[in-house]
Scaffold this motif. Structure first.
Motif, PDB file in Angstrom:
ATOM      1  N   ASN A  60       0.635  -1.193  -0.498  1.00  0.00           N
ATOM      2  CA  ASN A  60       0.127   0.147   0.076  1.00  0.00           C
ATOM      3  C   ASN A  60       0.780   0.862  -0.078  1.00  0.00           C
ATOM      4  OD1 ASN A  60      -1.817  -1.024  -0.332  1.00  0.00           O
ATOM      5  ND2 ASN A  60      -2.362  -1.093   2.401  1.00  0.00           N
ATOM      6  N   TYR A  61       1.879   1.102   0.783  1.00  0.00           N
ATOM      7  CA  TYR A  61       2.675   2.135   0.948  1.00  0.00           C
ATOM      8  C   TYR A  61       3.360   2.520  -0.568  1.00  0.00           C
ATOM      9  CZ  TYR A  61       7.374   4.916   2.875  1.00  0.00           C
ATOM     10  OH  TYR A  61       7.733   6.293   2.413  1.00  0.00           O
ATOM     11  N   LEU A  62       3.925   1.910  -0.796  1.00  0.00           N
ATOM     12  CA  LEU A  62       4.688   1.956  -1.878  1.00  0.00           C
ATOM     13  C   LEU A  62       3.708   2.706  -3.618  1.00  0.00           C
ATOM     14  CD1 LEU A  62       6.947  -1.131  -2.008  1.00  0.00           C
ATOM     15  CD2 LEU A  62       7.683   0.618  -1.761  1.00  0.00           C
ATOM     16  N   GLY A  63       2.699   2.068  -3.388  1.00  0.00           N
ATOM     17  CA  GLY A  63       1.977   2.137  -4.489  1.00  0.00           C
ATOM     18  C   GLY A  63       1.669   3.668  -4.544  1.00  0.00           C
ATOM     19  N   MET A  64       1.048   4.383  -3.241  1.00  0.00           N
ATOM     20  CA  MET A  64       1.018   5.757  -2.987  1.00  0.00           C
ATOM     21  C   MET A  64       2.883   6.825  -3.303  1.00  0.00           C
ATOM     22  SD  MET A  64      -0.754   6.320   0.854  1.00  0.00           S
ATOM     23  CE  MET A  64       0.265   4.989   1.650  1.00  0.00           C
ATOM     24  N   ARG A  65       4.089   5.879  -2.106  1.00  0.00           N
ATOM     25  CA  ARG A  65       4.949   6.312  -2.525  1.00  0.00           C
ATOM     26  C   ARG A  65       5.848   6.796  -4.461  1.00  0.00           C
ATOM     27  NH1 ARG A  65      10.491   3.290  -1.197  1.00  0.00           N
ATOM     28  NH2 ARG A  65      10.425   2.921  -3.603  1.00  0.00           N
ATOM     29  N   ASP A  66       4.976   5.461  -5.423  1.00  0.00           N
ATOM     30  CA  ASP A  66       4.975   5.185  -6.822  1.00  0.00           C
ATOM     31  C   ASP A  66       4.868   5.047  -7.552  1.00  0.00           C
ATOM     32  OD1 ASP A  66       7.749   4.513  -5.395  1.00  0.00           O
ATOM     33  OD2 ASP A  66       7.723   2.369  -5.435  1.00  0.00           O
ATOM     34  N   ALA A 254      -0.102  11.320   4.027  1.00  0.00           N
ATOM     35  CA  ALA A 254       1.233  12.039   3.306  1.00  0.00           C
ATOM     36  C   ALA A 254       0.211  13.312   2.773  1.00  0.00           C
ATOM     37  CB  ALA A 254       0.901  10.923   2.478  1.00  0.00           C
ATOM     38  N   LYS A 255       1.087  13.993   1.420  1.00  0.00           N
ATOM     39  CA  LYS A 255       0.775  15.301   1.227  1.00  0.00           C
ATOM     40  C   LYS A 255      -0.272  14.384  -0.125  1.00  0.00           C
ATOM     41  CE  LYS A 255       1.809  20.327  -0.472  1.00  0.00           C
ATOM     42  NZ  LYS A 255       2.841  21.198  -0.523  1.00  0.00           N
ATOM     43  N   PHE A 256      -1.143  14.852  -0.365  1.00  0.00           N
ATOM     44  CA  PHE A 256      -2.122  14.337  -1.394  1.00  0.00           C
ATOM     45  C   PHE A 256      -2.387  15.346  -2.378  1.00  0.00           C
ATOM     46  CE2 PHE A 256      -3.184  11.082   2.038  1.00  0.00           C
ATOM     47  CZ  PHE A 256      -2.448  10.076   1.265  1.00  0.00           C
ATOM     48  N   GLU A 257      -2.198  15.614  -3.381  1.00  0.00           N
ATOM     49  CA  GLU A 257      -2.304  16.688  -4.492  1.00  0.00           C
ATOM     50  C   GLU A 257      -2.691  16.315  -5.751  1.00  0.00           C
ATOM     51  OE1 GLU A 257       1.901  18.987  -5.005  1.00  0.00           O
ATOM     52  OE2 GLU A 257       1.330  20.536  -3.086  1.00  0.00           O
ATOM     53  N   PRO A 258      -3.925  17.291  -6.767  1.00  0.00           N
ATOM     54  CA  PRO A 258      -3.643  16.393  -7.606  1.00  0.00           C
ATOM     55  C   PRO A 258      -2.932  15.328  -8.808  1.00  0.00           C
ATOM     56  CG  PRO A 258      -5.253  18.056  -7.422  1.00  0.00           C
ATOM     57  CD  PRO A 258      -3.317  18.295  -6.497  1.00  0.00           C
ATOM     58  N   GLY A 259      -3.043  14.092  -8.648  1.00  0.00           N
ATOM     59  CA  GLY A 259      -1.789  12.635  -9.561  1.00  0.00           C
ATOM     60  C   GLY A 259      -0.770  12.466  -8.486  1.00  0.00           C
ATOM     61  N   THR A 260      -0.443  13.445  -7.703  1.00  0.00           N
ATOM     62  CA  THR A 260       0.939  12.606  -6.956  1.00  0.00           C
ATOM     63  C   THR A 260       0.195  12.886  -5.008  1.00  0.00           C
ATOM     64  OG1 THR A 260       1.811  15.210  -6.172  1.00  0.00           O
ATOM     65  CG2 THR A 260       1.614  14.492  -8.663  1.00  0.00           C
ATOM     66  N   ILE A 261       1.344  11.905  -4.095  1.00  0.00           N
ATOM     67  CA  ILE A 261       1.222  11.553  -3.375  1.00  0.00           C
ATOM     68  C   ILE A 261       2.573  11.354  -2.853  1.00  0.00           C
ATOM     69  CG2 ILE A 261       0.310   9.858  -1.134  1.00  0.00           C
ATOM     70  CD1 ILE A 261      -1.214   8.685  -2.942  1.00  0.00           C
ATOM     71  N   ARG A 266       4.874  14.057   6.245  1.00  0.00           N
ATOM     72  CA  ARG A 266       3.761  13.372   7.212  1.00  0.00           C
ATOM     73  C   ARG A 266       3.475  14.391   8.549  1.00  0.00           C
ATOM     74  NH1 ARG A 266       4.616   7.271   8.176  1.00  0.00           N
ATOM     75  NH2 ARG A 266       6.914   8.458   9.246  1.00  0.00           N
ATOM     76  N   THR A 267       2.616  14.192   9.522  1.00  0.00           N
ATOM     77  CA  THR A 267       2.764  15.279  10.684  1.00  0.00           C
ATOM     78  C   THR A 267       1.906  14.119  11.406  1.00  0.00           C
ATOM     79  OG1 THR A 267       2.192  16.958   8.990  1.00  0.00           O
ATOM     80  CG2 THR A 267       1.838  17.044  11.654  1.00  0.00           C
TER      81      THR A 267
END
Length: 386
Positions: A60-66, A254-261, A266-267
C-alpha cells in the motif's frame, strides 16, 4: 515470522468513520518504517509479526510513493496488527545475529471499523462480531478517535454539524455495546483509559495547529464530547482514572495533490509509537499516585509502569521527575497486593540481558524526546501539559 516473546507490549485502538483515513494511516506508519534512511535514523526497525499483513501494508505504501495510488478502504473489516520494535541491522551488538538480538518492545494496533458506529448491524451474527471485536481491543491503553480533516474543511464555519454527528455516533454506538461487553454489569479494570482525538488529513487544513483544533472540538461539540466521556466512564471501574478528549493530535499520512502523493511530507504519524509506549506510563503513574485505588485497578495501572521502571532503573532517566514519581508510587500506600505485583515485575525485568535493557531504554528515551518535540511543534497536545 518475528518472535512474539516480547518483554513489553502495548496496544493502541484506532477508531474512525468510513473514509477517515485509517488504512492510509496504518500503511504510511508501517511503510515509512521500512525505508532504510528511517531505520538508520531511528536505530530500530519495525517488523510485522504476520508477514502477509506486513507485505500488504508495505505494498500500500509503495503504491502511494511510486504510483500515487491510494489504498482501498477495508469497509466493515476489523483487524489486529502486531509489530515488533527491534534493533536495526546497523545497530546490532557485535557478534549477535538478528534472530538472537533483543526484541523487548511490541506494539499491537487494533483497527475498529467506523461503519459499525454509523450503521445498525444487518444480522445477529454481525452484532455478535461487533461485540467480540470490541472486547478484543479492551487490552489497549490508548485509543485514537479520528476526526476527518476533509469533512471538517467541508463544514468550515459550521464544523459543529460534522463534529456533533461524529461524536454522537461514537457515543450511541458504545452505549449499544455496553450491556453485551459488561458481563453481569460488572465494570472493567482493563479498558482503554486514554482517548485521544486526532485530526486525520491535517494537510487539508495547513493553517490549523493542535491548540486551534482542540478549541474547535470543544467549542463546537463540547457537550457531545462530555457525553462520550460519560458513556466511557460507565464501562470502567474507577472512572476518574480515564482521560477522554484531554490529548489532541494532528495527523497527515502524506501530502496529497492532484496526481501526486508525497509520502515524505507527514505530520504526527511518527508520534503514534511514542504515544502508545509512553503516555500510559506517564498517565498511569500520575493516576496511581494521586489517591488510594482498589487493588485490582492499581494492579492494572502498575502492570505497564512496573516494566518501564525496570528498564529505566539504571539509566539517566531515573533522575527524572516522571520515574521518581513512579518509584514513589510503588512505595506508597497502594496496598500490599499491588506493591508485590509491581516489585515482581520490576525484578523480573531487571534480570534481562544488559543489551536488551540498553536498547529499550534508548528507544523509550527517544520516544520521550519525540513527544516533547511534538508539543513544541504544536502537533500534539498532552493532557498532562494542561
Amino acid at each position: 515470522m518475528a518472535s512474539t516473546s516480547t518483554t513489553m507490549e502495548q496496544h493502541i485502538a484506532v477508531f474512525g468513520g468510513s473514509g477517515s483515513g485509517k488504512t492510509v494511516l496504518l500503511s504510511s506508519f508501517y511503510g515509512a518504517a521500512q525505508e532504510p534512511r528511517v531505520r538508520r535514523a531511528n536505530r530500530y526497525a519495525v517488523t510485522a509479526e504476520d508477514r502477509a499483513q506486513g507485505r500488504t501494508l508495505h505494498r500500500n505504501y509503495l503504491g502511494m510513493r511510486d504510483s500515487s495510488t491510494v489504498p482501498s478502504a477495508n469497509r466493515f473489516s476489523a483487524a489486529t496488527y502486531r509489530f515488533v520494535i527491534e534493533p536495526s541491522a546497523d545497530d546490532l551488538p557485535k557478534g549477535r545475529s538478528k534472530q538472537k538480538a533483543a526484541k523487548p518492545l511490541g506494539i499491537v494496533w487494533h483497527d475498529y471499523p467506523g461503519e459499525w458506529f454509523e450503521e445498525d448491524p444487518s444480522s445477529a451474527e454481525e452484532e455478535a462480531r461487533r461485540v467480540a471485536t470490541f472486547r478484543s481491543l479492551l487490552s489497549a491503553d490508548v485509543a485514537v478517535v479520528l476526526v476527518d480533516g476533509q469533512l471538517l474543511a467541508e463544514n468550515a464555519g459550521e464544523e459543529e454539524r460534522y463534529l456533533k454527528a461524529l461524536l454522537t455516533d461514537f457515543h450511541t454506538g458504545l452505549y449499544a455495546l455496553r450491556d453485551d461487553v459488561l458481563e453481569d454489569g460488572k465494570r472493567l479494570t482493563r479498558f482503554p483509559r486514554i482517548w485521544t482525538l486526532a485530526l486525520s488529513k491535517a494537510d487539508l487544513l495547513p493553517d490549523l495547529d493542535v491548540e486551534e483544533f482542540r478549541e474547535i472540538v470543544i467549542g463546537k461539540a463540547g457537550g457531545e464530547l462530555d457525553e462520550l466521556r460519560s458513556v466511557l466512564q460507565s464501562f470502567v471501574e474507577d472512572p476518574d482514572a480515564l482521560d477522554v478528549g484531554e490529548d489532541f493530535l494532528l495527523l497527515s499520512s502524506a501530502k496529497f495533490e492532484p496526481g501526486t502523493i508525497d509520502v515524505t511530507t507527514r505530520t504526527g504519524v511518527d508520534l503514534l509509537l511514542p504515544m502508545t509506549a509512553m503516555l500510559p506510563f506517564e498517565r498511569f503513574a500520575k493516576w496511581a499516585s494521586t489517591r488510594q485505588r482498589g487493588a485490582q485497578v492499581a494492579e492494572q495501572l502498575l502492570k505497564f509502569v512496573g516494566p518501564v521502571i525496570g528498564f529505566l532503573g539504571t539509566s539517566k532517566l531515573m533522575k527524572s521527575n516522571l520515574v521518581g514519581a513512579a518509584v514513589s508510587m510503588i512505595g506508597g500506600g497502594l496496598g500490599s497486593k499491588a506493591v508485590s505485583f509491581a516489585t515482581k515485575k520490576v525484578a523480573k525485568v531487571k534480570d534481562q540481558a544488559e543489551a536488551e535493557r540498553e536498547f529499550t531504554t534508548r528507544v523509550l528515551a527517544r520516544f520521550a524526546e519525540d513527544l516533547d518535540r511534538g508539543v513544541d511543534d504544536r502537533v500534539l497536545r498532552r493532557g498532562d501539559d494542561a
